[in-house]
Design an enzyme around this catalytic site. Structure first.
Site, short mmCIF file in Angstrom:
data_model
loop_
_atom_site.label_atom_id
_atom_site.label_comp_id
_atom_site.label_asym_id
_atom_site.label_seq_id
_atom_site.Cartn_x
_atom_site.Cartn_y
_atom_site.Cartn_z
N GLU A 401 0.71 -1.18 0.00
CA GLU A 401 -0.02 0.07 0.10
C GLU A 401 0.71 1.37 -0.07
O GLU A 401 0.78 2.22 -0.63
CB GLU A 401 -0.96 0.10 1.27
CG GLU A 401 -2.13 -1.16 1.03
CD GLU A 401 -3.00 -0.68 -0.24
OE1 GLU A 401 -3.19 0.59 -0.52
OE2 GLU A 401 -3.34 -1.53 -1.09
N HIS A 497 -5.62 -6.46 -10.82
CA HIS A 497 -4.97 -7.45 -10.05
C HIS A 497 -4.65 -8.69 -10.78
O HIS A 497 -3.74 -9.33 -10.66
CB HIS A 497 -5.87 -7.88 -8.68
CG HIS A 497 -6.02 -6.98 -7.79
ND1 HIS A 497 -7.15 -5.81 -7.95
CD2 HIS A 497 -5.19 -6.30 -6.92
CE1 HIS A 497 -7.02 -5.02 -7.03
NE2 HIS A 497 -5.86 -5.20 -6.27
#
Length: 602
Positions: A401, A497
């Site tokens: 992140e 993803h």
């Protein structure tokens, strides 16, 4: 999962040298790396003169750069290499209106002569009129309706993404009922037709809507694997290595102990604020701090409750202590900052020396972790009580992140589209996810914690039945997200993803090579599209090449073929065009079916 920050048009990056330039919001950073070191030539450069030279070059070479007399360029980052080569990143305004997708990087030689440009849009940016048919109030009403929240001000912009040049309004909508944990969204509305051009969440969420839906469909409960795991034989990393130069901060720097969920007992830098009072705050890393959100969905760090201790010990390795999750968060943030500082010479997420912050116990029944750029914070929920049963304060989650934050502050890679369920699509978005996985994995290797052995797996401690979330050696082993090993024309509109496997696989092949091998405790067997054999150049060199490509040669629209070009340029800079490293970069991309021959026509 990263979400686009399209509304943010200028990143005030900042200063790691003595020169601070305030005009135009520009900062300068002297480029260093483990392989090149620091140069007095680079240190002596004037940031202002470099920016002025790059701006002048952009207009002088308008046919190449796409800049017109109606454009204004604002520098957001200036990098000067040890050999004097200069790279200035600009955002653009056209006829005074900010341009979405109008970013570019101008490259100069050591004498400030124009070399090349990397540009996000291949079209000339031009709007025939600045008068919208919709009023600002109409645009705000449309944005509030689609995002189901409270619309802020409507800003006129030029939307140059997806091959268009459209006059539009950009509106930030807060308290969105369509976003997990009531976050904000950025909505772009066509100023002539009222069509919604994009509607994207602001927060960066780790667990995508598609993944959550798949887990719910399977009825799978995810219980992260806490506590010690077998060591890979590496020495214990008691605390993240090599702190930053400490800024002024209230309190006396001290060394405390943290008892975590995932990484065992660790040392943490703290501040002694009284005779028997310690604060979980690290002055040596830009005042990095973790606070308690108290079950509230707050995004202002000042509203969080500081973690304090009377004996300089935090947490008890169990959820019975609210401090335990904070230990993992603080350790993960510090470890990520140390990776970027020590390995890549980057001083903080925005390269401005400022630490990152974290808030644990965010919201109620929130089974996710977020990077929130406006706050400069990681936000960690405690689990949703259904699918995710523990806080997602795992080391590679934090590394992933925070790496989105680094991408945000450099190339700002954007997805092509976001669907009604917040799933993102497109190659630039896939590349963004891939880079977060690449650097998140590298954080594990650099940290080398025996309770969290480093590997090329992502999310292996989340407790998934699959035993990992994604992996870099053979991405298609991730059946949860349907990650792919190789590029195909379908990659243009693949969920990010799933699509991330293309460049993640290329990185792994560059670093470790193809075929079967055991590294640490994990056995890998990496295939190639063309049946070729790739011999890796090592993780350190591969990481340097991919980071240099990101920071100098990628822009918001960079796709996989552009990324191949960017990494080849980076390898040339670092090792030479005839080097083994350069040739291996070319082989690694060919091994995932990204070649000159199959480059799509734009």
């Amino acid at each position: 999962m990263r979400t686009p920050h399209i509304r943010r048009l200028a990143i005030a990056l900042a200063v790691t040298t003595a020169a601070t330039i305030t005009a135009g919001g520009v900062g300068t950073a002297v480029a260093t790396s483990a392989t090149t070191g620091t140069s007095s030539v680079a240190s002596a450069k004037s940031a202002r003169s470099v920016v002025e030279a790059a701006r002048a070059a952009a207009f002088a070479h308008a046919a190449a750069t796409g800049v017109s007399k109606d454009d204004t360029l604002t520098a957001t980052d200036t990098l000067i290499d040890p050999d004097g080569k200069q790279h200035v990143r600009f955002v653009r305004a056209h006829k005074g209106l900010p341009v979405l997708g109008g970013d570019l990087v101008v490259h100069l030689d050591a004498k400030s002569a124009y070399l090349d440009v990397t540009r996000a849009t291949r079209k000339q940016v031009a709007v025939t009129a600045k008068t919208p048919k919709l009023t600002a109030e109409q645009a705000k009403a449309k944005a509030a309706s689609v995002a189901k929240g409270d619309a802020g001000s409507a800003e006129l912009v030029v939307d140059a993404r997806a091959g268009r040049t459209t006059l539009a309004y950009q509106i930030k909508v807060t308290g969105s009922k369509t976003t997990e944990a009531g976050g904000a969204r950025t909505v772009v509305v066509d100023a002539a037709t009222g069509a919604v051009l994009s509607n994207a969440p602001v927060n960066d969420q780790f667990v995508s809507p598609q993944l959550k839906a798949k887990l719910r469909q399977r009825g799978e409960k995810v219980a992260p694997l806490t506590g010690a795991t077998a060591s890979s034989g590496a020495a214990a990393a008691a605390s993240p290595a090599k702190p930053f130069n400490p800024p002024k901060s209230a309190g006396i720097p001290s060394l405390g102990t943290g008892n975590s969920l995932f990484v065992g007992k660790v040392q943490l830098n703290t501040l002694k604020t009284g005779s028997s009072s310690y604060l979980l705050k690290d002055a040596s890393r830009g005042n990095t701090e973790t606070r308690d959100a108290g079950g509230r969905e707050i995004v202002q760090f000042s509203q969080g409750k500081p973690f304090t201790s009377t004996n300089n010990t935090f947490g008890n390795s169990a959820l019975s202590s609210r401090q335990t999750a904070a230990v993992d968060a603080q350790f993960g943030v510090a470890s990520t900052l140390d990776f970027y500082k020590k390995v890549l010479g980057r001083n903080g997420i925005k390269n401005d020396g400022v630490g990152a912050r974290a808030m644990v116990h965010f919201g109620t029944n929130v089974g996710n972790a977020f990077w929130y750029s406006d706050c400069g914070c990681m936000l960690y929920g405690d689990g949703d009580g259904q699918t995710f049963t523990k806080p997602l304060v795992v080391l590679d989650v934090t590394g992933h992140e925070l790496s989105h934050g680094v991408v945000d502050a450099t190339a700002n890679l954007q997805p092509t589209r976001v669907d009604a369920n917040d799933n993102q699509f497109g190659e630039a978005g896939s590349l963004n996810e891939s880079l977060a996985d690449i650097f998140g994995s590298a954080v594990e290797f650099q940290t080398n914690n025996p309770n969290n052995p480093p590997n090329y797996l992502m999310g292996e401690k989340l407790g998934l039945a699959q035993t990992f979330l994604r992996r870099l050696d053979k991405p298609s082993l991730d059946t949860l997200e349907g990650t792919v090993d190789y590029w195909s024309p379908a990659s243009y509109d693949t969920e990010v993803h799933a699509g991330s496997g293309v460049s993640s696989h290329a990185y792994y092949l560059l670093a470790e090579g193809s075929g079967k091998k055991t590294i640490g405790q994990v056995t890998y067997d990496s295939p190639t599209y063309d049946g070729s054999t790739v011999t890796g150049i090592g993780r350190d060199k591969a990481t340097q090449i991919f980071y240099r490509a990101l920071s100098r040669y990628m822009v918001s629209t960079t796709d996989f073929h552009d990324a191949r070009t960017a990494t080849l340029k980076a390898a040339t800079d670092l090792y030479g065009a005839n080097s083994v490293e350069y040739k291996t970069v070319d082989k690694a991309w060919a091994a995932v079916n990204v070649t000159t021959a199959n480059t799509p026509k734009h």
